[in-house]
Design an enzyme around this catalytic site. Structure first.
Site, PDB file in Angstrom:
ATOM      1  N   SER A  29       0.831  -1.198   0.000  1.00 56.55           N
ATOM      2  CA  SER A  29       0.000   0.000   0.000  1.00 56.55           C
ATOM      3  C   SER A  29       0.870   1.254   0.000  1.00 56.55           C
ATOM      4  O   SER A  29       0.619   2.201  -0.758  1.00 56.55           O
ATOM      5  CB  SER A  29      -0.929  -0.021   1.218  1.00 56.55           C
ATOM      6  OG  SER A  29      -1.760   1.107   1.225  1.00 56.55           O
ATOM      7  N   ARG A  56       0.592   8.741   6.444  1.00 51.39           N
ATOM      8  CA  ARG A  56      -0.320   7.937   7.270  1.00 51.39           C
ATOM      9  C   ARG A  56      -1.771   8.322   7.001  1.00 51.39           C
ATOM     10  O   ARG A  56      -2.644   7.467   6.901  1.00 51.39           O
ATOM     11  CB  ARG A  56       0.031   8.100   8.746  1.00 51.39           C
ATOM     12  CG  ARG A  56      -0.893   7.394   9.704  1.00 51.39           C
ATOM     13  CD  ARG A  56      -1.021   5.921   9.465  1.00 51.39           C
ATOM     14  NE  ARG A  56       0.166   5.213   9.815  1.00 51.39           N
ATOM     15  CZ  ARG A  56       0.340   3.910   9.627  1.00 51.39           C
ATOM     16  NH1 ARG A  56      -0.617   3.177   9.111  1.00 51.39           N
ATOM     17  NH2 ARG A  56       1.456   3.337   9.954  1.00 51.39           N
ATOM     18  N   HIS A 108      -2.732   7.007   3.578  1.00 54.88           N
ATOM     19  CA  HIS A 108      -2.843   5.549   3.668  1.00 54.88           C
ATOM     20  C   HIS A 108      -4.132   5.149   4.376  1.00 54.88           C
ATOM     21  O   HIS A 108      -4.868   4.285   3.908  1.00 54.88           O
ATOM     22  CB  HIS A 108      -1.630   4.980   4.403  1.00 54.88           C
ATOM     23  CG  HIS A 108      -1.702   3.511   4.622  1.00 54.88           C
ATOM     24  ND1 HIS A 108      -2.123   2.976   5.812  1.00 54.88           N
ATOM     25  CD2 HIS A 108      -1.421   2.474   3.807  1.00 54.88           C
ATOM     26  CE1 HIS A 108      -2.090   1.658   5.722  1.00 54.88           C
ATOM     27  NE2 HIS A 108      -1.670   1.322   4.515  1.00 54.88           N
TER      28      HIS A 108
END
Length: 184
Positions: free
Chosen positions: A12, A35, A38
């Site tokens: 990912s 982050r 994601h």
């Protein structure tokens, strides 16, 4: 000890790296932006996140020092329970019921931020992921000298007040992470 990265997570992040150039951010901010992208699987955050390196470092330092993490909603507290995040909505509900006679527009989430300011007047990490009124209350409490969070993560969502609350947060100079717009 840092747990190993699962192959799906590694893949990912590899895909994220192909789609978004994160080099424009300094290291701590880059980690936060990565982050968020994601977690949401939304590369659009690369264009709307506002992350200050000093604020990011202040948040990391506060967390390492054991600062409390306070959220405006249970959902955020559950999602970040590894950080020991607490939501004070139950106390906020009681507080809002008591104070509505003098403050009829007080929301439960805003009342919870008043409770947080009383419990931890300085040094907490505050995460507002839902209610613009909670973020507005954090800003008002800070302006009144009653709340000095180490970091405010202000990402409330909504068509009413979210963009404005985040813009107001950024204008205060408080250590903050936010985004531009209604998306949270």
């Amino acid at each position: 000890m840092i747990p190993p990265v699962h192959p799906i997570e590694a893949e990912s992040y590899r895909i994220l790296g192909e789609r978004v150039d994160l080099d424009r951010w300094p290291p701590c901010s880059r980690a936060v932006v990565a982050r968020v992208i994601h977690a949401a699987a939304d590369v659009g955050y690369a264009d709307t996140l506002v992350v200050d390196e000093a604020a990011c470092a202040a948040g990391v330092a506060a967390l390492r020092a054991g600062a409390p993490v306070v959220s405006d909603v249970e959902m955020v507290a559950v999602a970040t329970k590894r950080a020991g995040t607490v939501s004070l909505l139950a106390e906020g509900r009681l507080r809002a019921e008591r104070e509505r006679a003098t403050d009829p527009d007080l929301t439960v989430s805003a009342a919870a931020m008043r409770v947080a300011a009383e419990h931890w007047p300085g040094g907490a990490v505050v995460v507002v992921g839902n209610a613009p009124t909670a973020l507005a209350e954090v800003v008002a409490l800070a302006a009144a000298g009653r709340f000095a969070p180490a970091l405010v993560i202000g990402l409330p969502v909504g068509f009413v007040g979210a963009a404005e609350a985040k813009a107001t947060l950024r204008a205060t100079g408080l250590p903050a992470i936010s985004n531009v717009g209604e998306r949270g």
